[in-house]
Design a protein around this motif. Structure first.
Motif, PDB file in Angstrom:
ATOM      1  N   VAL A  27       0.851  -1.199   0.000  1.00 48.51           N
ATOM      2  CA  VAL A  27       0.000   0.000   0.000  1.00 48.51           C
ATOM      3  C   VAL A  27       0.881   1.241   0.000  1.00 48.51           C
ATOM      4  CG1 VAL A  27      -1.654   1.360   1.334  1.00 48.51           C
ATOM      5  CG2 VAL A  27      -1.976  -1.110   1.087  1.00 48.51           C
ATOM      6  N   ARG A  28       1.880   1.260   0.840  1.00 49.37           N
ATOM      7  CA  ARG A  28       2.770   2.439   0.914  1.00 49.37           C
ATOM      8  C   ARG A  28       3.538   2.652  -0.388  1.00 49.37           C
ATOM      9  NH1 ARG A  28       3.201   0.277   6.288  1.00 49.37           N
ATOM     10  NH2 ARG A  28       2.027   1.639   7.679  1.00 49.37           N
ATOM     11  N   GLN A  29       3.918   1.563  -1.057  1.00 49.20           N
ATOM     12  CA  GLN A  29       4.590   1.695  -2.356  1.00 49.20           C
ATOM     13  C   GLN A  29       3.655   2.340  -3.381  1.00 49.20           C
ATOM     14  OE1 GLN A  29       5.868  -2.255  -3.391  1.00 49.20           O
ATOM     15  NE2 GLN A  29       7.394  -2.333  -1.750  1.00 49.20           N
ATOM     16  N   HIS A  30       2.411   1.897  -3.391  1.00 52.13           N
ATOM     17  CA  HIS A  30       1.428   2.489  -4.318  1.00 52.13           C
ATOM     18  C   HIS A  30       1.203   3.960  -3.997  1.00 52.13           C
ATOM     19  CE1 HIS A  30      -0.069  -0.794  -6.854  1.00 52.13           C
ATOM     20  NE2 HIS A  30       0.145  -1.585  -5.814  1.00 52.13           N
ATOM     21  N   LEU A  31       1.126   4.289  -2.716  1.00 52.36           N
ATOM     22  CA  LEU A  31       0.937   5.691  -2.330  1.00 52.36           C
ATOM     23  C   LEU A  31       2.116   6.539  -2.789  1.00 52.36           C
ATOM     24  CD1 LEU A  31      -0.538   5.314   1.279  1.00 52.36           C
ATOM     25  CD2 LEU A  31      -1.753   5.914  -0.834  1.00 52.36           C
ATOM     26  N   ALA A  32       3.329   6.040  -2.593  1.00 51.61           N
ATOM     27  CA  ALA A  32       4.526   6.788  -2.991  1.00 51.61           C
ATOM     28  C   ALA A  32       4.564   6.990  -4.510  1.00 51.61           C
ATOM     29  CB  ALA A  32       5.779   6.058  -2.512  1.00 51.61           C
ATOM     30  N   ARG A  33       4.242   5.930  -5.269  1.00 47.89           N
ATOM     31  CA  ARG A  33       4.247   6.029  -6.737  1.00 47.89           C
ATOM     32  C   ARG A  33       3.253   7.063  -7.240  1.00 47.89           C
ATOM     33  NH1 ARG A  33       3.169   0.298  -7.896  1.00 47.89           N
ATOM     34  NH2 ARG A  33       4.805  -0.582  -6.641  1.00 47.89           N
ATOM     35  N   ARG A  34       2.146   7.200  -6.549  1.00 43.88           N
ATOM     36  CA  ARG A  34       1.094   8.125  -6.985  1.00 43.88           C
ATOM     37  C   ARG A  34       1.158   9.472  -6.254  1.00 43.88           C
ATOM     38  NH1 ARG A  34      -0.693   3.102  -7.550  1.00 43.88           N
ATOM     39  NH2 ARG A  34      -1.964   2.560  -9.342  1.00 43.88           N
ATOM     40  N   ASN A  35       2.171   9.599  -5.402  1.00 42.11           N
ATOM     41  CA  ASN A  35       2.344  10.827  -4.620  1.00 42.11           C
ATOM     42  C   ASN A  35       1.080  11.144  -3.813  1.00 42.11           C
ATOM     43  OD1 ASN A  35       3.890  12.960  -3.665  1.00 42.11           O
ATOM     44  ND2 ASN A  35       3.106  14.361  -5.220  1.00 42.11           N
ATOM     45  N   LEU A  36       0.538  10.114  -3.176  1.00 41.80           N
ATOM     46  CA  LEU A  36      -0.656  10.264  -2.344  1.00 41.80           C
ATOM     47  C   LEU A  36      -0.294  10.050  -0.877  1.00 41.80           C
ATOM     48  CD1 LEU A  36      -3.236   8.117  -4.362  1.00 41.80           C
ATOM     49  CD2 LEU A  36      -3.146  10.609  -4.214  1.00 41.80           C
ATOM     50  N   SER A  37      -1.067  10.667  -0.022  1.00 44.07           N
ATOM     51  CA  SER A  37      -0.893  10.450   1.414  1.00 44.07           C
ATOM     52  C   SER A  37      -1.880   9.385   1.881  1.00 44.07           C
ATOM     53  CB  SER A  37      -1.151  11.749   2.181  1.00 44.07           C
ATOM     54  OG  SER A  37      -2.524  12.074   2.107  1.00 44.07           O
ATOM     55  N   GLN A  38      -1.656   8.916   3.076  1.00 49.38           N
ATOM     56  CA  GLN A  38      -2.586   7.969   3.690  1.00 49.38           C
ATOM     57  C   GLN A  38      -3.963   8.616   3.833  1.00 49.38           C
ATOM     58  OE1 GLN A  38      -0.761   5.656   6.858  1.00 49.38           O
ATOM     59  NE2 GLN A  38      -2.667   5.773   8.016  1.00 49.38           N
ATOM     60  N   ASN A  39      -3.973   9.901   4.132  1.00 53.49           N
ATOM     61  CA  ASN A  39      -5.249  10.621   4.237  1.00 53.49           C
ATOM     62  C   ASN A  39      -5.985  10.654   2.899  1.00 53.49           C
ATOM     63  OD1 ASN A  39      -4.785  11.110   6.929  1.00 53.49           O
ATOM     64  ND2 ASN A  39      -4.004  13.183   6.601  1.00 53.49           N
ATOM     65  N   GLY A  59     -13.155  -5.503   5.921  1.00 54.75           N
ATOM     66  CA  GLY A  59     -14.206  -6.362   5.404  1.00 54.75           C
ATOM     67  C   GLY A  59     -14.205  -6.353   3.890  1.00 54.75           C
ATOM     68  N   PRO A  60     -15.039  -7.183   3.276  1.00 53.25           N
ATOM     69  CA  PRO A  60     -15.062  -7.292   1.810  1.00 53.25           C
ATOM     70  C   PRO A  60     -15.285  -5.967   1.089  1.00 53.25           C
ATOM     71  CG  PRO A  60     -16.391  -9.018   2.791  1.00 53.25           C
ATOM     72  CD  PRO A  60     -15.973  -8.103   3.907  1.00 53.25           C
ATOM     73  N   GLU A  61     -16.202  -5.145   1.578  1.00 52.95           N
ATOM     74  CA  GLU A  61     -16.471  -3.865   0.905  1.00 52.95           C
ATOM     75  C   GLU A  61     -15.274  -2.928   0.999  1.00 52.95           C
ATOM     76  OE1 GLU A  61     -20.149  -1.990   1.925  1.00 52.95           O
ATOM     77  OE2 GLU A  61     -21.217  -3.903   1.893  1.00 52.95           O
ATOM     78  N   VAL A  62     -14.628  -2.886   2.144  1.00 55.50           N
ATOM     79  CA  VAL A  62     -13.459  -2.017   2.313  1.00 55.50           C
ATOM     80  C   VAL A  62     -12.304  -2.532   1.465  1.00 55.50           C
ATOM     81  CG1 VAL A  62     -11.750  -1.149   3.967  1.00 55.50           C
ATOM     82  CG2 VAL A  62     -14.175  -1.214   4.585  1.00 55.50           C
ATOM     83  N   ARG A  63     -12.134  -3.846   1.391  1.00 60.83           N
ATOM     84  CA  ARG A  63     -11.079  -4.400   0.532  1.00 60.83           C
ATOM     85  C   ARG A  63     -11.300  -3.973  -0.912  1.00 60.83           C
ATOM     86  NH1 ARG A  63     -11.894  -9.193   3.939  1.00 60.83           N
ATOM     87  NH2 ARG A  63     -13.141 -10.147   2.287  1.00 60.83           N
ATOM     88  N   GLU A  64     -12.540  -4.054  -1.360  1.00 61.27           N
ATOM     89  CA  GLU A  64     -12.856  -3.650  -2.734  1.00 61.27           C
ATOM     90  C   GLU A  64     -12.550  -2.162  -2.946  1.00 61.27           C
ATOM     91  OE1 GLU A  64     -16.613  -3.204  -5.793  1.00 61.27           O
ATOM     92  OE2 GLU A  64     -16.923  -4.160  -3.851  1.00 61.27           O
ATOM     93  N   ARG A  65     -12.939  -1.330  -1.994  1.00 61.21           N
ATOM     94  CA  ARG A  65     -12.699   0.123  -2.134  1.00 61.21           C
ATOM     95  C   ARG A  65     -11.214   0.441  -2.121  1.00 61.21           C
ATOM     96  NH1 ARG A  65     -17.528   1.126   1.638  1.00 61.21           N
ATOM     97  NH2 ARG A  65     -15.938   1.446   3.208  1.00 61.21           N
ATOM     98  N   LEU A  66     -10.438  -0.275  -1.303  1.00 62.65           N
ATOM     99  CA  LEU A  66      -8.990  -0.049  -1.293  1.00 62.65           C
ATOM    100  C   LEU A  66      -8.376  -0.442  -2.635  1.00 62.65           C
ATOM    101  CD1 LEU A  66      -8.081  -1.311   2.289  1.00 62.65           C
ATOM    102  CD2 LEU A  66      -7.922   1.050   1.454  1.00 62.65           C
ATOM    103  N   MET A  67      -8.807  -1.578  -3.168  1.00 64.52           N
ATOM    104  CA  MET A  67      -8.292  -2.001  -4.468  1.00 64.52           C
ATOM    105  C   MET A  67      -8.636  -0.978  -5.548  1.00 64.52           C
ATOM    106  SD  MET A  67      -8.974  -6.116  -4.354  1.00 64.52           S
ATOM    107  CE  MET A  67      -8.325  -6.407  -5.995  1.00 64.52           C
TER     108      MET A  67
END
Length: 92
Positions: free
Chosen positions: A10-22, A46-54
């Protein structure tokens, strides 16, 4: 069985996209505190949150973002994917 997020990925994806955790919390429609707990393995999404994170991270491969701990990993991944399909209106 528990399904946890791979926080390093997750942190690698955030860094690549220049996004914060917020930013991720906003995009995934979860609170900052809940996302923090997920990333520190204090809570399991849960399943819905996993989908939204993806969706928020534009990741299609469940196994890239999540780890299945204990039990039969294949059946857990199948249930997680099935729930994501149902909630997005897709057909299985």
């Amino acid at each position: 069985m528990r399904i946890t997020v791979n926080a390093d990925v997750v942190r690698q994806h955030l860094a690549r996209r220049n996004l914060s955790q917020n930013n991720l919390a906003l995009r995934a429609e979860v609170s900052r505190g809940y996302l923090s707990q997920i990333l520190r393995h204090r809570r399991c999404p849960g399943p819905e949150v996993r989908e939204r994170l993806m969706r928020a991270l534009r990741v299609r491969d469940f196994d890239e973002l999540f780890r299945v701990e204990g039990g039969d990993g294949k059946s857990a991944r199948g249930r997680a994917r099935g729930s994501a399909r149902k909630s997005s209106g897709g057909s299985a």
